[in-house]
Design an enzyme around this catalytic site. Structure first.
Site, PDB file in Angstrom:
ATOM      1  N   GLY A  34       0.810  -1.220   0.000  1.00 11.63           N
ATOM      2  CA  GLY A  34       0.000   0.000   0.000  1.00 11.63           C
ATOM      3  C   GLY A  34       0.839   1.263   0.000  1.00 11.63           C
ATOM      4  O   GLY A  34       2.021   1.228  -0.335  1.00 11.63           O
ATOM      5  N   HIS A  37       2.316   4.561  -4.953  1.00 14.71           N
ATOM      6  CA  HIS A  37       2.945   5.683  -5.657  1.00 14.71           C
ATOM      7  C   HIS A  37       3.181   5.257  -7.102  1.00 14.71           C
ATOM      8  O   HIS A  37       2.796   4.152  -7.506  1.00 14.71           O
ATOM      9  CB  HIS A  37       4.241   6.088  -4.944  1.00 14.71           C
ATOM     10  CG  HIS A  37       5.196   4.946  -4.704  1.00 14.71           C
ATOM     11  ND1 HIS A  37       5.790   4.235  -5.735  1.00 14.71           N
ATOM     12  CD2 HIS A  37       5.631   4.363  -3.561  1.00 14.71           C
ATOM     13  CE1 HIS A  37       6.576   3.313  -5.229  1.00 14.71           C
ATOM     14  NE2 HIS A  37       6.482   3.345  -3.913  1.00 14.71           N
ATOM     15  N   HIS A  40       4.440   1.682  -7.890  1.00 10.53           N
ATOM     16  CA  HIS A  40       3.395   0.650  -7.887  1.00 10.53           C
ATOM     17  C   HIS A  40       2.520   0.771  -9.140  1.00 10.53           C
ATOM     18  O   HIS A  40       2.153  -0.226  -9.750  1.00 10.53           O
ATOM     19  CB  HIS A  40       2.479   0.817  -6.664  1.00 10.53           C
ATOM     20  CG  HIS A  40       3.176   0.703  -5.338  1.00 10.53           C
ATOM     21  ND1 HIS A  40       3.260   1.757  -4.455  1.00 10.53           N
ATOM     22  CD2 HIS A  40       3.800  -0.330  -4.726  1.00 10.53           C
ATOM     23  CE1 HIS A  40       3.907   1.384  -3.367  1.00 10.53           C
ATOM     24  NE2 HIS A  40       4.248   0.116  -3.502  1.00 10.53           N
ATOM     25  N   GLN A  64       7.797  -9.694   7.653  1.00  7.01           N
ATOM     26  CA  GLN A  64       9.020  -9.245   6.980  1.00  7.01           C
ATOM     27  C   GLN A  64       9.673  -8.051   7.674  1.00  7.01           C
ATOM     28  O   GLN A  64      10.662  -7.519   7.188  1.00  7.01           O
ATOM     29  CB  GLN A  64       8.754  -8.949   5.508  1.00  7.01           C
ATOM     30  CG  GLN A  64       7.936  -7.704   5.232  1.00  7.01           C
ATOM     31  CD  GLN A  64       7.537  -7.618   3.758  1.00  7.01           C
ATOM     32  OE1 GLN A  64       6.762  -8.413   3.252  1.00  7.01           O
ATOM     33  NE2 GLN A  64       8.101  -6.642   3.056  1.00  7.01           N
ATOM     34  N   GLY A 150       8.909  -4.962  -8.800  1.00  8.11           N
ATOM     35  CA  GLY A 150       9.788  -3.854  -9.172  1.00  8.11           C
ATOM     36  C   GLY A 150      11.251  -4.258  -9.017  1.00  8.11           C
ATOM     37  O   GLY A 150      11.630  -4.902  -8.042  1.00  8.11           O
ATOM     38  N   LYS A 152      13.452  -2.247  -8.339  1.00  9.15           N
ATOM     39  CA  LYS A 152      13.964  -1.433  -7.225  1.00  9.15           C
ATOM     40  C   LYS A 152      14.347  -2.355  -6.068  1.00  9.15           C
ATOM     41  O   LYS A 152      15.348  -2.155  -5.401  1.00  9.15           O
ATOM     42  CB  LYS A 152      12.893  -0.442  -6.797  1.00  9.15           C
ATOM     43  CG  LYS A 152      12.967  -0.068  -5.346  1.00  9.15           C
ATOM     44  CD  LYS A 152      12.948   1.399  -5.139  1.00  9.15           C
ATOM     45  CE  LYS A 152      13.369   1.795  -3.760  1.00  9.15           C
ATOM     46  NZ  LYS A 152      12.726   1.056  -2.685  1.00  9.15           N
ATOM     47  N   GLN A 156      14.723  -9.004  -3.798  1.00 12.86           N
ATOM     48  CA  GLN A 156      13.390  -9.606  -3.642  1.00 12.86           C
ATOM     49  C   GLN A 156      12.942 -10.267  -4.954  1.00 12.86           C
ATOM     50  O   GLN A 156      12.444 -11.390  -4.957  1.00 12.86           O
ATOM     51  CB  GLN A 156      12.410  -8.508  -3.237  1.00 12.86           C
ATOM     52  CG  GLN A 156      10.948  -8.893  -3.293  1.00 12.86           C
ATOM     53  CD  GLN A 156      10.067  -7.797  -2.707  1.00 12.86           C
ATOM     54  OE1 GLN A 156       9.994  -7.649  -1.492  1.00 12.86           O
ATOM     55  NE2 GLN A 156       9.411  -7.029  -3.545  1.00 12.86           N
ATOM     56  N   SER A 189       7.594   4.093  -0.632  1.00 13.75           N
ATOM     57  CA  SER A 189       6.641   4.530   0.396  1.00 13.75           C
ATOM     58  C   SER A 189       7.391   5.131   1.576  1.00 13.75           C
ATOM     59  O   SER A 189       6.868   5.990   2.285  1.00 13.75           O
ATOM     60  CB  SER A 189       5.795   3.344   0.871  1.00 13.75           C
ATOM     61  OG  SER A 189       5.201   2.704  -0.238  1.00 13.75           O
TER      62      SER A 189
HETATM   63  P1  AMP Z   1       6.097  -2.357  -1.624  1.00  8.81           P
HETATM   64  O1  AMP Z   1       4.716  -1.836  -1.474  1.00  8.81           O
HETATM   65  O2  AMP Z   1       7.167  -1.385  -1.264  1.00  8.81           O
HETATM   66  O3  AMP Z   1       6.267  -3.722  -0.991  1.00  8.81           O
HETATM   67  O4  AMP Z   1       6.309  -2.589  -3.182  1.00  8.81           O
HETATM   68  C1  AMP Z   1       5.423  -3.351  -3.936  1.00  8.81           C
HETATM   69  C2  AMP Z   1       5.994  -3.582  -5.313  1.00  8.81           C
HETATM   70  O5  AMP Z   1       6.248  -2.330  -5.951  1.00  8.81           O
HETATM   71  C3  AMP Z   1       7.343  -4.323  -5.266  1.00  8.81           C
HETATM   72  O6  AMP Z   1       7.411  -5.238  -6.346  1.00  8.81           O
HETATM   73  C4  AMP Z   1       8.329  -3.193  -5.438  1.00  8.81           C
HETATM   74  O7  AMP Z   1       9.563  -3.605  -5.990  1.00  8.81           O
HETATM   75  C5  AMP Z   1       7.585  -2.293  -6.392  1.00  8.81           C
HETATM   76  N1  AMP Z   1       8.130  -0.942  -6.329  1.00  8.81           N
HETATM   77  C6  AMP Z   1       8.318  -0.179  -5.211  1.00  8.81           C
HETATM   78  N2  AMP Z   1       8.909   0.996  -5.538  1.00  8.81           N
HETATM   79  C7  AMP Z   1       9.102   0.977  -6.879  1.00  8.81           C
HETATM   80  C8  AMP Z   1       9.672   1.893  -7.824  1.00  8.81           C
HETATM   81  N3  AMP Z   1      10.171   3.060  -7.452  1.00  8.81           N
HETATM   82  N4  AMP Z   1       9.701   1.526  -9.131  1.00  8.81           N
HETATM   83  C9  AMP Z   1       9.194   0.332  -9.528  1.00  8.81           C
HETATM   84  N5  AMP Z   1       8.648  -0.570  -8.689  1.00  8.81           N
HETATM   85  C10 AMP Z   1       8.603  -0.263  -7.391  1.00  8.81           C
END
Ligand code: AMP
Length: 288
Positions: A34, A37, A40, A64, A150, A152, A156, A189
């Site tokens: 969640g 941005h 996502h 995690q 991602g 990023k 993972q 986030s």
């Molecule tokens: P999170 O909510 O941070 O667990 O991220 C959920 C998904 O969004 C994961 O696959 C992240 O790698 C991806 N993600 C987070 N930030 C970015 C970004 N700046 N660019 C591309 N993917 C992202």
């Protein structure tokens, strides 16, 4: 615009997905915690293009987070997340409670060995076990054809690809490019934790990576040590980041995540740095 269906029950979602699959619909899945941005949203857009039914999960996964990490303070912006999902034509938001996914006496975990011990794994013990476990659970609930991650979070992405191969999940994993602010900062986030001064200092992460990438390509940096030193110089060139704030600067093979001894082939330069309350990660992929 599409009003996404919000589902909290794993069984309800499993039944719904089953009915879509019977009609030969392709399911695309974007797991998130969640506070959505543009990073996502880039994954959601790709899923929307490539699949028939787009499922986004929003779940801040307690397993995690380490005991001294930010599980409690992690940004939760569900109302805004729903709006964005609507705007981007998400079909289903899976929004389970912690108790639903981890009831009392929960005992089963997935651990991708070796790969989970490198890079962030050294500083966040148990983190990737929590990640692999929740993603395996979500995969069993959503049964996607394609799941989007991602780059990023490069480690993972590699760990999930390995888990899918090792445990015979019939799911295609797609890695999507890191989305950045105009000045280079990778969207996260956790950027919400940064004060204006810290936000400005955070530019140094991507700046260091882009700078060394160019120098490597111009053959002006020819060894792993020189690259690491250059990154360190840039990270320490501001007013806030000190040596103790840097968890790691590493150059690793893009598939095995083992430390590189030279700058040949496909490799990833990755770093993790604490700035204020935020622990920020970034990386760059280089083919040389
Ligand atoms: P999170 O909510 O941070 O667990 O991220 C959920 C998904 O969004 C994961 O696959 C992240 O790698 C991806 N993600 C987070 N930030 C970015 C970004 N700046 N660019 C591309 N993917 C992202």
């Amino acid at each position: 615009m599409n009003n996404p269906l919000i589902i909290k029950s794993p069984q309800k979602l499993q039944n719904l997905v089953y009915s879509y699959k019977k009609r030969n619909k392709k399911i695309g899945f974007v797991p998130t915690m969640g506070a959505l941005h543009k990073g996502h949203l880039s994954l959601i857009k790709k899923a929307r293009k490539e699949t028939d039914i787009v499922v986004v999960s929003i779940f801040v996964n307690p397993t995690q987070f380490g005991p001294n990490e930010d599980f409690k303070s992690y940004p939760r912006t569900f109302k805004e997340d729903i709006k964005l999902c609507k705007e981007y034509n998400v079909d289903i938001i899976f929004y389970p409670s912690v108790n639903t996914l981890y009831p009392d006496n929960y005992l089963t975990y997935v651990s991708v060995e070796k790969l989970s011990n490198f890079l962030c794994g050294k500083f966040r013990p148990g983190h990737f076990k929590g990640v692999a476990t929740i993603v395996a659970k979500l995969f069993n609930i959503v049964s996607p054809d394609i799941a989007y991650f991602g780059l990023k979070d490069y480690q993972q992405y590699i760990i999930i690809k390995k888990m899918v191969r090792d445990l015979n999940f019939n799911i295609k994993i797609k890695g999507c490019p890191t989305i950045r602010e105009k000045d280079g900062l990778a969207l996260s986030s956790r950027n919400k934790y940064l004060s204006p001064e810290e936000r400005n200092e955070a530019i140094l992460l991507s700046k260091s990576l882009f700078t060394v990438k160019k120098l490597i390509q111009e053959k002006k940096l020819k060894s792993v040590d020189k690259v690491k030193n250059k990154i360190l110089d840039i990270l320490l060139s501001g007013n806030i980041i000190q040596k103790k704030d840097i968890d790691y600067i590493e150059i690793v093979d893009a598939e095995t995540l083992e430390e590189k001894k030279d700058l040949k082939g496909k490799f990833v330069i990755a770093l993790a740095v604490h700035i204020g309350k935020a622990r920020l990660i970034d990386n760059i992929i280089i083919r040389n």
